[in-house]
Write a protein that holds these residues in place. Sequence first.
Motif, mmCIF file in Angstrom:
data_model
loop_
_atom_site.group_PDB
_atom_site.id
_atom_site.type_symbol
_atom_site.label_atom_id
_atom_site.label_comp_id
_atom_site.label_asym_id
_atom_site.label_seq_id
_atom_site.Cartn_x
_atom_site.Cartn_y
_atom_site.Cartn_z
ATOM 1 N N SER A 1 -77.143 67.509 19.157
ATOM 2 C CA SER A 1 -77.814 68.793 19.053
ATOM 3 C C SER A 1 -76.792 69.874 18.707
ATOM 4 C CB SER A 1 -78.486 69.142 20.383
ATOM 5 O OG SER A 1 -77.488 69.391 21.376
ATOM 6 N N PRO A 2 -77.257 71.062 18.274
ATOM 7 C CA PRO A 2 -76.312 72.156 18.040
ATOM 8 C C PRO A 2 -75.446 72.458 19.267
ATOM 9 C CG PRO A 2 -78.442 72.700 17.088
ATOM 10 C CD PRO A 2 -78.633 71.428 17.856
ATOM 11 N N ALA A 3 -76.053 72.370 20.447
ATOM 12 C CA ALA A 3 -75.294 72.632 21.675
ATOM 13 C C ALA A 3 -74.223 71.567 21.901
ATOM 14 C CB ALA A 3 -76.245 72.693 22.871
ATOM 15 N N GLU A 4 -74.558 70.319 21.594
ATOM 16 C CA GLU A 4 -73.579 69.235 21.774
ATOM 17 C C GLU A 4 -72.427 69.376 20.783
ATOM 18 O OE1 GLU A 4 -76.040 65.412 23.452
ATOM 19 O OE2 GLU A 4 -76.517 66.097 21.422
ATOM 20 N N ILE A 5 -72.722 69.748 19.545
ATOM 21 C CA ILE A 5 -71.647 69.968 18.574
ATOM 22 C C ILE A 5 -70.784 71.139 19.019
ATOM 23 C CG2 ILE A 5 -71.135 70.696 16.208
ATOM 24 C CD1 ILE A 5 -73.461 69.016 15.256
ATOM 25 N N ALA A 6 -71.419 72.184 19.539
ATOM 26 C CA ALA A 6 -70.671 73.356 19.999
ATOM 27 C C ALA A 6 -69.701 72.988 21.121
ATOM 28 C CB ALA A 6 -71.634 74.442 20.468
ATOM 29 N N GLU A 7 -70.042 71.974 21.904
ATOM 30 C CA GLU A 7 -69.149 71.532 22.975
ATOM 31 C C GLU A 7 -67.985 70.713 22.444
ATOM 32 O OE1 GLU A 7 -68.856 71.985 26.343
ATOM 33 O OE2 GLU A 7 -70.191 73.657 25.878
ATOM 34 N N ARG A 8 -68.136 70.128 21.254
ATOM 35 C CA ARG A 8 -67.131 69.207 20.723
ATOM 36 C C ARG A 8 -66.170 69.867 19.744
ATOM 37 N NH1 ARG A 8 -68.291 63.838 21.781
ATOM 38 N NH2 ARG A 8 -70.265 63.504 22.868
ATOM 39 N N VAL A 9 -66.476 71.074 19.304
ATOM 40 C CA VAL A 9 -65.568 71.807 18.412
ATOM 41 C C VAL A 9 -65.309 73.182 19.022
ATOM 42 C CG1 VAL A 9 -66.488 70.602 16.389
ATOM 43 C CG2 VAL A 9 -67.374 72.857 16.988
ATOM 44 N N HIS A 10 -64.178 73.772 18.663
ATOM 45 C CA HIS A 10 -63.863 75.086 19.239
ATOM 46 C C HIS A 10 -64.629 76.199 18.542
ATOM 47 C CE1 HIS A 10 -61.625 78.848 19.875
ATOM 48 N NE2 HIS A 10 -61.402 78.335 21.087
ATOM 49 N N THR A 11 -64.624 76.173 17.205
ATOM 50 C CA THR A 11 -65.289 77.237 16.441
ATOM 51 C C THR A 11 -66.110 76.615 15.324
ATOM 52 O OG1 THR A 11 -63.497 78.807 16.902
ATOM 53 C CG2 THR A 11 -64.969 79.332 15.069
ATOM 54 N N ARG A 12 -67.376 76.969 15.268
ATOM 55 C CA ARG A 12 -68.270 76.457 14.229
ATOM 56 C C ARG A 12 -68.591 77.584 13.249
ATOM 57 N NH1 ARG A 12 -74.038 73.173 15.062
ATOM 58 N NH2 ARG A 12 -73.993 72.165 13.010
ATOM 59 N N ILE A 13 -68.336 77.336 11.966
ATOM 60 C CA ILE A 13 -68.578 78.328 10.922
ATOM 61 C C ILE A 13 -69.663 77.787 10.001
ATOM 62 C CG2 ILE A 13 -67.551 79.664 9.044
ATOM 63 C CD1 ILE A 13 -65.097 78.022 11.252
ATOM 64 N N ILE A 14 -70.794 78.500 9.923
ATOM 65 C CA ILE A 14 -71.921 78.070 9.098
ATOM 66 C C ILE A 14 -72.210 79.146 8.066
ATOM 67 C CG2 ILE A 14 -74.330 77.345 9.059
ATOM 68 C CD1 ILE A 14 -74.052 76.489 11.960
ATOM 69 N N THR A 15 -72.007 78.812 6.784
ATOM 70 C CA THR A 15 -72.329 79.743 5.717
ATOM 71 C C THR A 15 -73.805 79.597 5.352
ATOM 72 O OG1 THR A 15 -71.616 78.159 4.027
ATOM 73 C CG2 THR A 15 -69.978 79.744 4.810
ATOM 74 N N LYS A 16 -74.436 80.739 5.007
ATOM 75 C CA LYS A 16 -75.880 80.761 4.795
ATOM 76 C C LYS A 16 -76.260 81.444 3.488
ATOM 77 C CE LYS A 16 -76.657 80.785 9.795
ATOM 78 N NZ LYS A 16 -77.298 81.475 10.943
ATOM 79 N N GLY A 17 -75.432 81.253 2.462
ATOM 80 C CA GLY A 17 -75.730 81.841 1.165
ATOM 81 C C GLY A 17 -75.828 83.348 1.251
ATOM 82 N N ARG A 18 -76.910 83.895 0.724
ATOM 83 C CA ARG A 18 -77.082 85.347 0.716
ATOM 84 C C ARG A 18 -77.306 85.936 2.102
ATOM 85 N NH1 ARG A 18 -76.922 87.885 -3.744
ATOM 86 N NH2 ARG A 18 -77.087 86.792 -5.749
ATOM 87 N N ASP A 19 -77.537 85.073 3.087
ATOM 88 C CA ASP A 19 -77.710 85.550 4.461
ATOM 89 C C ASP A 19 -76.397 85.616 5.223
ATOM 90 O OD1 ASP A 19 -80.477 85.886 4.203
ATOM 91 O OD2 ASP A 19 -80.839 83.767 4.634
ATOM 92 N N GLY A 20 -75.283 85.436 4.523
ATOM 93 C CA GLY A 20 -73.981 85.622 5.159
ATOM 94 C C GLY A 20 -73.458 84.388 5.858
ATOM 95 N N VAL A 21 -72.733 84.596 6.939
ATOM 96 C CA VAL A 21 -72.090 83.493 7.659
ATOM 97 C C VAL A 21 -72.132 83.777 9.154
ATOM 98 C CG1 VAL A 21 -69.833 84.598 7.362
ATOM 99 C CG2 VAL A 21 -69.944 82.167 7.929
ATOM 100 N N THR A 22 -72.301 82.714 9.926
ATOM 101 C CA THR A 22 -72.257 82.823 11.387
ATOM 102 C C THR A 22 -71.034 82.088 11.908
ATOM 103 O OG1 THR A 22 -74.672 82.987 11.582
ATOM 104 C CG2 THR A 22 -73.456 82.301 13.539
ATOM 105 N N VAL A 23 -70.281 82.759 12.765
ATOM 106 C CA VAL A 23 -69.092 82.170 13.388
ATOM 107 C C VAL A 23 -69.336 82.111 14.888
ATOM 108 C CG1 VAL A 23 -66.604 82.349 13.741
ATOM 109 C CG2 VAL A 23 -67.630 83.174 11.598
ATOM 110 N N ALA A 24 -69.338 80.900 15.428
ATOM 111 C CA ALA A 24 -69.602 80.707 16.854
ATOM 112 C C ALA A 24 -68.413 80.004 17.499
ATOM 113 C CB ALA A 24 -70.876 79.900 17.053
#
Length: 328
Positions: free
Chosen positions: A209-232
């Motif tokens: 799940s997104p939560a499980e991936i978030a636990e396994r990496v320090h920083t997740r960067i998801i680009t969203k085209g014209r909607d920009g990018v989210t850095v978690a």
Amino acid sequence: MRIAVTGSIATDHLMTFEGRFADSLVVEQLDKISLSFLAEDLQIRRGGVAANIAFGMGNLGLRPILVGAVGEDFRDYRSWLVRHGVDCDSILVSEVRHTARFVCTTDSDMAQIATFYAGAMSEARAIELGPVAERLGGLDLVVVSPNDPEAMLRHTAECRSRGIPFAADPSQQLAWMDGESIRQLIDGATYLFTNEYEAALAEQKTGWSPAEIAERVHTRIITKGRDGVTVAAKGQDPVHVPIAREARTADPTGVGDAFRAGFLAGLGWGLPAEQCAQVGSMLATYVIETVGTQEYELGQQRFLARFAEAYGAGAADVVRPHLHCLRP
């Protein structure tokens, strides 16, 4: 900061089709598809994900270490990269295969159909990162970008065993890798780069799940085209960064690579993740405005003016001290 960028090094053959692919696709007949498109233009450019990322970082004043496999036809390309600040001393040269080729056609909707010939890239699985680290007195980060899948897994495993932080950037190879390989690739990554579709594909194939991936990496960067990018980042609220608007749209090839180059340059400068994403988005805008992934030119004043327009004068002041390498 000593950043090694592993991955593909290729020549891009970029064509344009003055129509829409969608107009020639018959959904009920996709299993029998047989199409050709009359291209209006052909551009032969330098490319490859790792080379594009390294080129962008070099343009921003860093000295990235490019790690990959090429053919003996790489001589002129090597000279170009060295001239733009890239360390090419850890590249393996094949004695029997040509440098990889990327052949891509882009239609009027910016949709793309592409074929990639791996060539010498298949020999990247023989590259050890230990000698690279020894030559440079250590590595602060290894970027594992699209490459021969065995090479990607080898680099990731070696980073874990040697305690070297790594950034997982599987990109196009997610389509070819199975869930277990993807889990091996991203587990423990300091940074995980994907676009929105790749993020969903990684979750589907790994079963995490997104939560499980978030636990396994320090920083997740998801680009969203014209909607920009989210850095978690782990333990912090997600940050959303809008795109920097382009003056024109020429070709989207290499936009994601440029974003990564700018983000990594920001890390090299010691900037927070939000400013790293802003630099990445600004560099990506330069690439979408040009045909070819390494054909853009950066000028300090123009870059800062556009940066301030997109993200404010305060953000531009943070970046300004790091752009002394750019021509005025």
